[in-house]
Scaffold this motif. Sequence first.
Motif, mmCIF file in Angstrom:
data_model
loop_
_atom_site.group_PDB
_atom_site.id
_atom_site.type_symbol
_atom_site.label_atom_id
_atom_site.label_comp_id
_atom_site.label_asym_id
_atom_site.label_seq_id
_atom_site.Cartn_x
_atom_site.Cartn_y
_atom_site.Cartn_z
ATOM 1 N N VAL A 1 0.865 -1.187 0.000
ATOM 2 C CA VAL A 1 0.000 0.000 0.000
ATOM 3 C C VAL A 1 0.896 1.229 0.000
ATOM 4 O O VAL A 1 1.780 1.358 0.861
ATOM 5 N N VAL A 2 0.689 2.136 -0.942
ATOM 6 C CA VAL A 2 1.509 3.346 -1.019
ATOM 7 C C VAL A 2 1.453 4.097 0.311
ATOM 8 O O VAL A 2 0.380 4.439 0.797
ATOM 9 N N SER A 3 2.639 4.376 0.883
ATOM 10 C CA SER A 3 2.675 5.051 2.180
ATOM 11 C C SER A 3 3.361 6.420 2.099
ATOM 12 O O SER A 3 2.706 7.438 2.241
ATOM 13 N N PHE A 4 4.683 6.469 1.859
ATOM 14 C CA PHE A 4 5.334 7.778 1.813
ATOM 15 C C PHE A 4 6.595 7.746 0.950
ATOM 16 O O PHE A 4 7.131 6.683 0.642
ATOM 17 N N ASN A 5 7.043 8.957 0.586
ATOM 18 C CA ASN A 5 8.293 9.110 -0.158
ATOM 19 C C ASN A 5 9.006 10.357 0.323
ATOM 20 O O ASN A 5 8.620 10.940 1.336
ATOM 21 N N TYR A 6 10.065 10.750 -0.382
ATOM 22 C CA TYR A 6 10.843 11.907 0.049
ATOM 23 C C TYR A 6 10.266 13.179 -0.552
ATOM 24 O O TYR A 6 10.062 13.272 -1.768
ATOM 25 N N ASN B 1 15.681 10.946 -4.379
ATOM 26 C CA ASN B 1 16.915 10.447 -3.781
ATOM 27 C C ASN B 1 16.653 9.532 -2.593
ATOM 28 O O ASN B 1 17.564 9.238 -1.826
ATOM 29 N N LYS B 2 15.420 9.096 -2.444
ATOM 30 C CA LYS B 2 15.058 8.087 -1.448
ATOM 31 C C LYS B 2 14.108 7.092 -2.116
ATOM 32 O O LYS B 2 13.330 7.458 -2.992
ATOM 33 N N PRO B 3 14.123 5.825 -1.690
ATOM 34 C CA PRO B 3 13.166 4.858 -2.229
ATOM 35 C C PRO B 3 11.735 5.201 -1.820
ATOM 36 O O PRO B 3 11.503 5.835 -0.787
ATOM 37 N N ASN B 4 10.782 4.785 -2.632
ATOM 38 C CA ASN B 4 9.365 4.888 -2.277
ATOM 39 C C ASN B 4 9.026 3.781 -1.278
ATOM 40 O O ASN B 4 9.513 2.651 -1.402
ATOM 41 N N ILE B 5 8.163 4.099 -0.311
ATOM 42 C CA ILE B 5 7.859 3.167 0.776
ATOM 43 C C ILE B 5 6.392 2.738 0.715
ATOM 44 O O ILE B 5 5.488 3.575 0.604
ATOM 45 N N TYR B 6 6.190 1.428 0.810
ATOM 46 C CA TYR B 6 4.856 0.821 0.811
ATOM 47 C C TYR B 6 4.675 -0.023 2.079
ATOM 48 O O TYR B 6 5.619 -0.656 2.558
ATOM 49 N N THR B 7 3.462 -0.061 2.604
ATOM 50 C CA THR B 7 3.131 -1.000 3.669
ATOM 51 C C THR B 7 3.087 -2.410 3.087
ATOM 52 O O THR B 7 2.464 -2.636 2.048
ATOM 53 N N ASP B 8 3.752 -3.355 3.753
ATOM 54 C CA ASP B 8 3.820 -4.746 3.297
ATOM 55 C C ASP B 8 2.548 -5.483 3.718
ATOM 56 O O ASP B 8 2.364 -5.821 4.885
ATOM 57 N N ILE B 9 1.654 -5.723 2.763
ATOM 58 C CA ILE B 9 0.351 -6.318 3.063
ATOM 59 C C ILE B 9 0.480 -7.720 3.655
ATOM 60 O O ILE B 9 -0.329 -8.122 4.508
ATOM 61 N N SER B 10 1.483 -8.466 3.256
ATOM 62 C CA SER B 10 1.614 -9.837 3.749
ATOM 63 C C SER B 10 1.732 -9.883 5.273
ATOM 64 O O SER B 10 1.336 -10.860 5.913
ATOM 65 N N LYS B 11 2.284 -8.800 5.852
ATOM 66 C CA LYS B 11 2.453 -8.754 7.301
ATOM 67 C C LYS B 11 1.149 -8.413 8.024
ATOM 68 O O LYS B 11 1.090 -8.453 9.266
ATOM 69 N N TYR B 12 0.129 -8.087 7.270
ATOM 70 C CA TYR B 12 -1.150 -7.688 7.867
ATOM 71 C C TYR B 12 -2.299 -8.599 7.454
ATOM 72 O O TYR B 12 -3.460 -8.275 7.683
ATOM 73 N N ARG B 13 -1.976 -9.745 6.858
ATOM 74 C CA ARG B 13 -3.023 -10.668 6.424
ATOM 75 C C ARG B 13 -3.898 -11.131 7.593
ATOM 76 O O ARG B 13 -5.121 -11.226 7.471
ATOM 77 N N LYS B 14 -3.277 -11.450 8.716
ATOM 78 C CA LYS B 14 -4.040 -11.914 9.882
ATOM 79 C C LYS B 14 -5.023 -10.846 10.332
ATOM 80 O O LYS B 14 -6.203 -11.133 10.604
#
Length: 257
Positions: A215-220, A228-241
């Motif tokens: 899920v799109v979360s934040f960038n620089y 000059n920074k990577p784009n950051i996403y929430t990792d859905i697999s960690k929230y399946r439960k």
Amino acid sequence: MLSLQKILLLHVLACLGRLAHGSDIIHGTKAPENSMHYMASVQNNMGQHVCGGFLITEDFVVSAAHCNDSSLTYVVLGKHNLKNGNHQKIKIENKIIHENYQQVGLGNDIMLIKLSEKVKLGHGVEIIQLPPAEINLKENQVCQVAGWGKTKTHGKPVDELRVVNVSVITSKNCEEQWPGLPANVICAGGYNTTKGFCQGDSGGPLVCHGFAVGVVSFNYYKNCTYPNKPNIYTDISKYRKWIDEVLRKKKRLSKVI
């Protein structure tokens, strides 16, 4: 007392400035009309696009927790062009924020949106599958991110859905660029590329091999064309439960009612 890691993260977040809503795809192309029918536009009570999202069941959409706003009223599905075309506009019944979310940049940036009625699948609307509890994304694996909005730094929003390919960046490399990076995130696009999202695209999906993995979360802040920074996403697999528990709970309540 704050840990050194959290102090570093707060310093980085201070550099971000204000994260704007709206989906800003950089160096992408118009999404084909026969693709990405799970994409949702989360809109306010004025009918204006605020955030992206994606349909995971007939009555639930995933978005970002930092998109939560009292003005969010509708979810629009089934249209690539926000100005015209047939679509389904459904009222939001409830918004469920992850209980550990505090603010954007500190992780757990995920929200489930319960729709007031089930969508009609077909005719430009479909569900996207979520990944299993554990996924193994490889470095430089090519995925996609899509949304509506600006196409360059300080540019103007666009009406038609746009999509761009982005490459996965390993956690180790990403942490070197983002001191104090929160847990449970995926890095893709941005750093060392000219492709990704800009301020916003909040809530839209990172799609790899047909699964919505992030899920799109934040960038620089403000540097979209040459970030000059990577784009950051929430990792859905960690929230399946958590997702599965919310869906089961709502299903039980519906049966009781």
